[in-house]
Design an enzyme around this catalytic site. Sequence first.
Site, PDB file in Angstrom:
ATOM      1  N   CYS A 132       0.849  -1.197   0.000  1.00  0.00           N
ATOM      2  CA  CYS A 132       0.000   0.000   0.000  1.00  0.00           C
ATOM      3  C   CYS A 132       0.881   1.242   0.000  1.00  0.00           C
ATOM      4  CB  CYS A 132      -0.919  -0.017   1.217  1.00  0.00           C
ATOM      5  SG  CYS A 132      -1.934   1.458   1.396  1.00  0.00           S
ATOM      6  N   CYS A 135      -0.004   3.624   2.931  1.00  0.00           N
ATOM      7  CA  CYS A 135       0.533   3.143   4.216  1.00  0.00           C
ATOM      8  C   CYS A 135       2.015   3.465   4.331  1.00  0.00           C
ATOM      9  CB  CYS A 135       0.308   1.649   4.346  1.00  0.00           C
ATOM     10  SG  CYS A 135      -1.417   1.119   4.243  1.00  0.00           S
TER      11      CYS A 135
END
Length: 276
Positions: A132, A135
């Site tokens: 991600c 993230c």
Amino acid sequence: MAEVLGRSKLVLPWKGRRSVPPSSKRSPSLVAYRRSSSASPCSRPLRSSSLMKSGFYGERLAWGERIREEPVKERVDGLCVKMALCIGKGLKWWEKGVQPNMKEIQSAQDLVDSLVNGGNKLIIVDFFSPGCGGCKALHPKICQFAEMNPEILFLQVNYEEHKSMCYSLNVHVLPFFRFYHGAQGRLCSFSCTNATIKKFKDALAKHSTVRCSLGPAKGLEESELMALASNKDLSFRYTVKSMPVEQLSPVNPQEFIVPASRVSKSKESESKVLVR
């Protein structure tokens, strides 16, 4: 003339270098070594014939029995050690900048135990994924928040390693955060990115105030615990806590007797409603 030269053992020039007579190879010859106090002698001597092929680049020479080459060997060993350290395995991005109050969850039981054993602390659960981008961009700021708030416990849940657990907890958006505190249990849950970091700051300012919660830490909801226990992919067991049955006081049956007049009136009102 040849005998005189053989007896005197004169050295004749050959190709611009000094040559040693064949007879000298049988007798022990002198060796050259560098002057060094910290080195120990090497096991193999260097003969005078090989001395002409090795260059000392202007260093001072001394005549002795062996060559002191141990410092060179030590430098080579040190270089190998440094190279081995440089080639070592590097840290992954979610492992960089981790603070002492940050912990990576290993299983569903570990998550439940960490929330229960947290006591009266504010606990923030961070759901992330290695692939991600949001993230990864948000991780350095989360580490900064953890450094500035050492009294808060940050739990990291890797979505790729615990997909089944995240499904049971209804986590489908990343990065995702949940705040827990003592006996109050879950306070809030939301998803934010680096652009919407204000959500995280506001929730942290709101719930990081000192609170005193009575009773043990609640942790996950009972429905979430049941979902984890029913998941066949997880080795998690949960037993439903039996609620104590309250003892009821003796009831007077006359209190529940309804007068006949009220019953007739209620029937008349119902018939009127049906007619209309």
